[in-house]
Each structure stands twice: as structure tokens, then as C-alpha cells.
Design an enzyme around this catalytic site. Structure first.
Site: not given
Ligand code: BGC
Ligand code: NOJ
Length: 828
Positions: A487
Site C-alpha cells: 500500500d
Molecule cells: C500502512 C499499511 C496499510 C495501509 C492501510 C499504511 O499506513 O503502512 O500497512 O496497509 O496504511 O491503509
Molecule cells: C496492510 C494491509 O492490510 C494490506 O492490504 C497491505 O497489503 C499491507 N499492509 C502492505 O502494505
């Protein structure tokens, strides 16, 4: 590293984790509830309850990031003379003579002892009920009569957990309650559009109550010293606005040796619109009375608890391993499967790190969660697939998240994450392999929940694959969109405004050359799955099974997809290889990311995982080199980091990933979720020793043994992220419970290490083990069959030599499915 302080231990026989010191390095929580009514409960009884949706139907209040941490929950205050204490130590923190918290499968039992009084509370949500039971057992272990004063405590949330925390000009005037006998009803906003209320009941006569927080606690007091408890008397307050609570007051006399149960019940009720009231402004309590009557005696509650335990017995009997290594067996047989149920239920919505108001169900998250859950309750998995697919758009794109209550796509986040569509294939294939239920492909499913747009689920899968094919970049690799699985790799975002979210701000796709090798690998893996699915379905149609699809069409689809997959493999081999590992991406301008040519973040884990799972360039040695590079550059004592070296500064063109300090989260943290990808890559390559050593590093039971203090978070489940080698404190865990790690750890160990793989026609046996592995057995319920499988590795890491089914040798490695009980002997 020397042995660290321990706060608890596993009790495998009871399937419990036993916490013996309340001052854990972080609240160690458990989840109660299976389908509709849920609670989070910490080892000191902190946490909250909600119905279906932690944002829109929050029943009790919780303040995240509080001081002290984890304040607020369901509390029992016991006043014995001048001493006030709680069975779970908090909030009074009166030193106890004994403390124990047992987190089990869907229940938590907290026991405290003080001055020869024992208070033990069993918390659980009975199957099918919209209520949390709190069975408090008070026991006088002294030789004297004890006169105790007991106060219960719950604090109501005004339903919408987001506005509850912000709209005080309104909230302080809306709160309303009713009191009837021993039941306190919370009916805020019931007078207007809400058709639901909650109640807190106890199955005995009470000597008083409080429902107004400031009266009970006192404006200048805390949960640790509530005014009413200190005074030793309730005020019988009736909340009008401000902050409604529920507290019962009970005077208890216990003779020497006497013990008494009190059943407290926190319930939730919905009424039909025209049956809301029994008199003007008086709520209709009929359903509440009924629910209370179902759970108002020790017998009834014990029966409901026994049912819950049987339910878990049955679930955990589906896949059972015996290796003789308790650290492995307890994770496979108990905790990993338990965590998979929890992630299936909550996706990433409500934990002690996810506030319940931000994210609902993730499209990619929930699809991945399915592989950990599908064997447990297939019909629920089936419904989930339909719900998820219903949020897709006609071009195969989809909402990134949806709200569990409404099942509608979430407009705040929108779509544009270009890996999302592929995951629908991943989840659906897992479901069909487990169940053999191809009929799901014929289900009519809408786009974006719009009636009239229904097409078959198969068509949803088809457009999912097409979404990748229709969005290729200059190297014929998939365009990344807002981001792929990571993400935070926001290559089209270009944000310099700290007030906007990297993930929802403008997505400059026009003219973008940003391509993802992670999606490329994912596409090859799920593309092959799609092809196999088309063929398996076509075969069934030819054999006379009903489907709305036809076999010519499926053959053409399989051929078309084979071409696309082959082309993707060529593109990766040509443009995705860096010499020693797979590149990670190309940025907006077409520059390499995750290359030895970069200053920092020269190598990333995601593309190594997916391209090795896809076996891209295996014959040219790419897979082996990539796996070796993971060991060399990514691996450390606590697992494999996401990228190496960490970014040491913010890079405008890369987005959120470089916003994190070194070693945390997506910037070179150990993102446990993607370690299994490399482990599976190792298994496919037959490198059992390496696979096992990576696996054991992030296996909670191994971490539990060594690092309870450093790791901080719950030692019985995986967390999302462990601080990586570039971090200030490597090995520290965060974001426990709600992580794709659960499903991926399960998929890895059950199918790739232990080697029991559901397939369309039966179970494929293909273990990949360390050479030290001894004989083991797996009993596996599969559709309407039970397999008792004994595996003799004989020092081999991979390669099944012979399978004997019910005494007769079979050809190949797939045990053909047939109903009934079977024994299987596997020699490697
Ligand atoms: C986090 C990710 C997460 C995302 C969700 C980010 O700030 O680092 O792990 O999946 O937010 O929106
Ligand atoms: C957490 C999120 O829930 C997941 O969708 C994502 O793939 C990972 N973070 C990596 O950013």
C-alpha cells in the site's frame, strides 16, 4: 541472547495461553464472538464490544492510545472492607495474591485472589447469541464470613465510534437510559432513526445502580478510584445526556467456603420499526427479556459454554498434525487456525492497532484471509466471496475496502490498487479446491452492488484477469496504479501536502510508466490457477455436470490466458531481472526500483516471493539466485525484512514507503505477511532446510520461547510487523492479530511444508521439509472424507516416492477423492 522475562505459557491440553503476570509488555488480547456480536478483551479485561461493525454499531466505549494504556473495559470492583480490587488487577491495580488470565478459543477466563476471596470471570459470546456473557464466580476461601460490595461497570458508546470521539456538542445531550429491575438499558438515539438498543443485566436482585458516569466515577476521579466505589454506595443515578454507563451494585455475603455465581449479560437487540416502543418513549423489551431468559442461570450458561467448546473441537479436528514438536503442533493445530478465524471475521477492522473506525473489509485482505479459513466453515467462505465480488466494477477494478454492515464499497478509499482483482481468483480457487463446489462460478453477482448488473462469478474472475492485461506498461509489465500489495509504494502519488493521505490523494496515472513486478508474479501464479480452473470445469461439463458455461468457451479462455501468462513470463525475464534478484518496480518515469543500481532499497521481498512462487526463469537459475539473495540481504535474526537497505530519506516519487523511519513497517520492517511468499518459493524449489529456517523465525511459539519482552505483543499469534534489522530495536513486534500473515502462515505450513494440498480431484501430497524432520501424521477431513496420512520423510527435503492408499500403491501424488475413511502412507 539471554532468556527474557516470561509473562505466560501455552497450555496445549486446554488450548489456552495462560498469562500469569498482568503487567504484560503490551495488552495481550483475545476475541470473543463468531458471527455477529464481537468483543475484544485484554488480559486485564479492557476492550469493547460491537455488533457486526466496529464503526457503526459500537456498543461499549474504548479510548485508543490512552494513558494508562488499555483503560476502559468491563470491570468488576470488589470492596472488601476498605480494600477495593479487580479480578484482572486493573483498573485499581491493587496487588493481588494470585492473578491468571487464560485466553482460549473464543473465551477468556480471568481469575484474581485477594485476602482469601477468589473472583473468577469467564467471558464469552455464546454461539448464535447477540450478547457477551460474564460469569463471575466469587468464593470465600477464608474461615470468616465475608461481607463484600460488588460494583459492575460498562461504559456505553453512542453507537458510531467515530462521531462518539468527536461530536461532543451533540453527544453530551443525546444519551438516554432506562432501568428495569436488574437491567440497565442503553437507548441513545432510539427515539429517532435507530431500531436497536443494548442492555446490561445481572441475574440477581441488585441493591442499587448507576448510569451516569460522572456520578459514578466522579469528575476528578479515575476508573481506578470511582467515587461510588470509594464511598461504598451507589447513587442510583439516571443518565440524561453526558456519558451513560451501566453499573450494578450488589451486596454479597459469603460464608466460609461458600461460592456464588453471578451471570452478567451485555446484550444487543434490534426491533422492527413499528414495534420499537411498548409505550410512548418506552422501549419494547420483549426480545431483551427473551435473551436474558436464555442465559440467566449457571446451568444455561455452562451449557452454552460447552457448546462453544464443542464448536471449536469440531473446527480444530479438520486438520490435525502430530510431529512430536509441540512448538509446531500447537501453532498448526490451535493458534494459527484460531487467528485465521479472527482475520476472516474482522479483516483489518478492529484490533488494538486498528481502531475499528478506519478500515472495513479489505478486498485483497479478505481474499487472502480465505485461504486460512476455507477449510473451517466453507459456506461462510462462499458467502464472503460473493460479498467481495459484489464490490467489483465492470472493468475488473474494485473498491479497495467495504463496510461489513452495509457490504458497500468504501468511497473514502475508492479503488485503483492494481493487484486487487487477482486476489479474487486466489480466494475463489482456494474455496473450490477445498469444497469441489464449482457451482459457485455460476452464481449471479452484481457489479458495485447495482441490481441489474449481475453476471456469473466466473465472469468476475475473467474481468479480474483482464484488468491486468488491459493495464500493462511500456515493458509489458502490469501498471501499479495507486499501489500493489504494498500500500505504501505510491509511485503515482507525488504528494508534498502532509494533510493528505498517500493512498487517497491524486493518482497520476496519465503518462505513468510505473510497473510492478509483484503484480507480474501474482498474475502468473493466479493466471496459472485460472487456466487450471477453466480446464477442471470444462472436464466436469464434459462429464455431464451442469454449468451455465460451456467447455469450448472455457478451452478458449484457457488458451487465451496461457498466452497472457507466457507473455508475462517473457516480460519478467527480459525486463524484471536485475542479475541477482528480481526488480521490484519501475517508477513513474520508467526508472528501476529495487535494483543494485539504486542507492538504497536495492532489493525488495515482494517480487522475490511472487516471481519465485511463479517459478519465472527457474531454468535460467533466476529462482535459486533470488532465494539466495533473500538469505543474503533480507534475512536477519527475526525474519526477512521487506527491503534492504532501508530508505534513509523521504523520496517524493515513491510515496509512503519512504515516510517510515528505517526498519519499520513497509520501510524495511519484517512484514511477516510476505515472509511466507519466499518460504513457499523455497518449498517449490525444494529447499526444505531454508524454508524451515525462515518459517521458524516468525513462528510465534519459537519467538515466545525467547523474546516475550522484546517482542512485546501477544506471543500466541502473528503480528503484522516486527522491527527489522535497520530499526532502533530489531525484533519488537507491532500490529498483532489482524494481518494476512495468519492465512499465509497457515497456507505455507499446511500445504507447502507439511504438504497436504487440497486440489480439484483430491489431495495432493507434496511436503517440503528440513532434512532433520521425523515421521509425522496429519488427519485431514476433506469434503465428506477423512484421511489419516502418515508421512515418512527419510531425510529427504522434497519428493514423494510412493503413496499407499488404503493398502494399495497409487500412481502420482494426488490421492483421488472418495467419501469415507482412508489411510495413506507416504514415503519420500
Ligand atoms: C500502512 C499499511 C496499510 C495501509 C492501510 C499504511 O499506513 O503502512 O500497512 O496497509 O496504511 O491503509
Ligand atoms: C496492510 C494491509 O492490510 C494490506 O492490504 C497491505 O497489503 C499491507 N499492509 C502492505 O502494505
Amino acid at each position: 541472547m539471554e532468556q527474557q522475562k516470561r509473562y505466560g505459557h501455552f497450555d496445549d491440553q486446554h488450548r489456552e495461553y495462560v498469562i500469569t503476570d498482568p503487567q504484560t509488555p503490551w495488552p495481550w488480547i483475545n476475541y470473543l464472538g463468531n458471527e455477529d456480536f464481537f468483543s475484544l478483551i485484554s488480559n486485564t479485561a479492557g476492550g469493547y464490544s460491537f455488533y457486526k461493525d466496529a464503526k457503526f454499531r459500537r456498543i461499549t466505549r474504548y479510548r485508543y492510545n490512552n494513558v494508562p494504556m488499555d483503560n476502559g473495559g468491563r470491570y468488576f470492583y470488589i470492596k472488601d472492607g476498605d480494600t477495593v480490587w479487580n479480578p484482572g488487577w486493573k483498573p485499581c491495580k491493587t496487588p493481588l495474591d494470585f492473578y491468571e488470565c487464560r485466553h482460549g478459543m473464543g473465551y477468556t477466563r480471568i481469575t484474581g485472589r485477594k485476602s482469601q476471596v477468589e473472583a473468577s470471570v469467564l467471558f464469552f459470546v455464546p454461539l448464535g447469541k447477540w450478547a457477551e456473557v460474564q460469569k463471575l464466580t466469587l468464593k470465600n476461601t477464608s474461615q470468616q464470613t465475608k461481607q463484600l460490595k460488588l460494583f459492575s461497570f460498562e461504559e456505553w458508546c453512542l453507537w458510531n465510534a467515530a462521531t462518539d470521539m468527536e461530536n461532543f456538542q451533540r453527544n453530551f445531550s443525546t444519551g438516554e437510559v432506562e432501568i428495569e429491575g436488574s437491567t440497565i438499558y442503553h437507548k441513545t438515539e432510539y427515539r429517532e432513526r435507530r431500531n436497536h438498543y443494548a442492555f446490561y443485566h445481572v441475574n440477581t436482585e441488585i441493591q442499587g445502580f448507576d448510569t451516569d458516569r460522572e456520578t459514578f466515577v466522579g469528575l476528578y476521579n479515575e476508573f481506578a478510584d470511582p467515587q461510588a466505589v470509594i464511598e461504598g454506595r451507589p447513587h442510583n443515578s439516571h443518565a440524561h445526556g453526558w456519558s451513560p454507563i451501566a453499573s450494578h451494585y450488589i451486596e454479597v455475603t459469603l460464608q466460609p467456603g461458600e461460592q456464588r455465581d453471578f451471570i452478567f449479560l451485555l446484550g444487543y437487540i434490534e426491533n422492527e420499526h413499528d414495534k420499537k416502543f411498548s409505550a410512548p418513549q418506552v422501549i419494547n423489551k420483549e426480545k431483551a427479556h427473551q435473551l436474558i431468559a436464555e442465559l440467566d442461570t449457571t446451568e444455561k450458561v455452562d451449557k452454552a459454554f460447552a457448546e462453544l467448546c464443542q464448536y471449536w473441537d469440531a473446527l480444530l479436528n479438520i486438520y490435525k498434525v502430530k510431529t512430536g514438536n509441540p512448538k509446531l503442533d500447537r501453532m498448526v493445530n490451535i493458534w494459527n487456525q484460531y487467528q485465521c478465524m479472527v482475520t476472516f471475521n474482522f479483516s483489518r477492522s478492529a484490533s488494538f492497532f486498528e481502531s475499528g473506525v478506519g478500515r472495513g473489509m479489505g478486498f485483497r485482505d479478505s481474499n487472502q484471509d480465505l485461504v486460512g479459513f476455507v477449510h473451517q466453515i466453507p459456506p461462510r467462505a462462499r458467502q464472503r466471496i460473493i460479498d467481495i465480488a459484489s464490490t467489483q466494477f465492470p472493468d475488473g477494478g474494485c473498491y479497495h475496502q467495504y463496510q461489513p454492515l452495509t457490504k458497500r464499497g468504501n468511497n473514502d478509499i475508492g479503488g485503483g490498487f492494481n493487484d486487487d482483482p487477482c486476489w479474487l481468483i486466489f480466494g475463489t480457487v482456494a474455496y473450490i479446491k477445498e469444497t469441489g463446489d464449482f457451482s459457485i462460478l455460476d452464481e449471479m453477482v452484481p457489479f458495485d452492488n447495482q441490481p441489474g448488473t449481475e453476471v456469473t462469478l466466473f465472469e468476475h474472475l475473467r474481468v479480474s484477469m483482464d484488468h491486468v492485461i488491459n493495464n500493462l506498461g511500456p515493458h509489458a509489465l502490469p501498471l501499479i496504479g495507486r499501489a500493489d500489495w504494498n500500500d505504501c509504494l505510491n509511485l503515482n502519488c507525488f504528494s508534498m501536502d502532509p494533510n493528505e493521505s498517500f493512498q487517497t490523494t491524486e493518482n497520476v496515472t496519465e503518462g505513468s510508466k510505473a510497473e510492478s513486478l509483484m503484480i507480474a508474479g501474482l498474475f502468473v501464479v493466479t493466471g496459472k490457477d485460472y487456466i487450471a480452473l477453466c480446464k477442471a470445469l470444462a472436464e466436469r461439463i464434459e462429464n455431464g455436470e451442469f454449468s451455465t458455461l460451456n467447455s469450448q468457451f472455457l478451452a478458449a479462455e484457457a488458451a487465451r490466458m496461457q498466452q497472457a501468462v507466457d507473455a508475462m513470463i517473457v516480460a519478467v525475464e527480459k525486463h524484471g531481472w536485475d542479475g541477482e534478484w528480481y526488480l521490484r518496480a519501475y517508477d513513474y518515469y520508467g526508472r528501476k526500483i529495487g535494483s543494485h543500481e539504486c542507492d538504497e532499497a536495492k532489493i525488495f521481498i515482494e517480487s522475490q516471493g511472487w516471481c519465485t512462487m511463479a517459478e519465472i526463469g527457474a531454468e535460467q537459475g533466476m529462482v535459486a539466485k533470488s532465494l539466495d539473495a533473500c538469505k543474503k540481504y533480507l534475512e536477519c535474526e527475526h525474519g526477512m525484512v521487506l527491503n534492504n537497505p532501508a530508505f534513509s530519506r523521504f523520496i517524493y516519487e515513491y510515496g509512503e514507503i519512504s515516510s517510515y523511519p528505517e526498519g519499520y513497517k513497509e520501510n524495511a520492517g519484517i512484514f511477516c505477511h510476505n515472509n511466507p511468499w519466499v518460504i513457499i518459493g523455497e518449498c517449490i524449489a525444494g529447499r526444505g532446510n531454508d524454508a524451515w529456517s525462515h518459517y521458524a523465525k516468525i513462528l510465534p511459539s519459537y519467538v515466545e520461547e525467547k523474546y516475550q519482552t522484546l517482542h512485546k505483543v501477544e506471543p500466541y499469534v502473528n503480528c503484522q510487523m516486527v522491527a527489522g534489522k535497520d530499526a532502533f530495536r530489531p525484533g519488537e513486534g507491532k500490529n498483532s492479530w489482524l494481518t494476512g500473515t495468519a492465512a499465509w502462515m497457515w497456507y505455507t505450513v499446511s500445504e507447502f511444508i507439511l504438504g497436504i494440498k487440497p486440489d480439484y480431484d483430491g489431495i495432493r501430497i507434496d511436503p517440503c521439509l528440513p532434512e532433520t524432520a521425523g515421521d509425522y501424521t496429519v488427519s485431514r477431513r476433506f469434503r465428506e472424507a477423512e484421511y489419516e496420512i502418515a508421512i515418512h520423510p527419510n531425510g529427504a527435503q522434497k519428493g514423494v516416492k510412493q503413496i499407499v492408499l488404503d493398502g494399495k500403491p497409487i500412481e502420482g501424488t494426488v490421492i483421488p477423492y472418495s467419501k469415507g475413511r482412508h489411510t495413506v502412507e507416504v514415503t519420500m
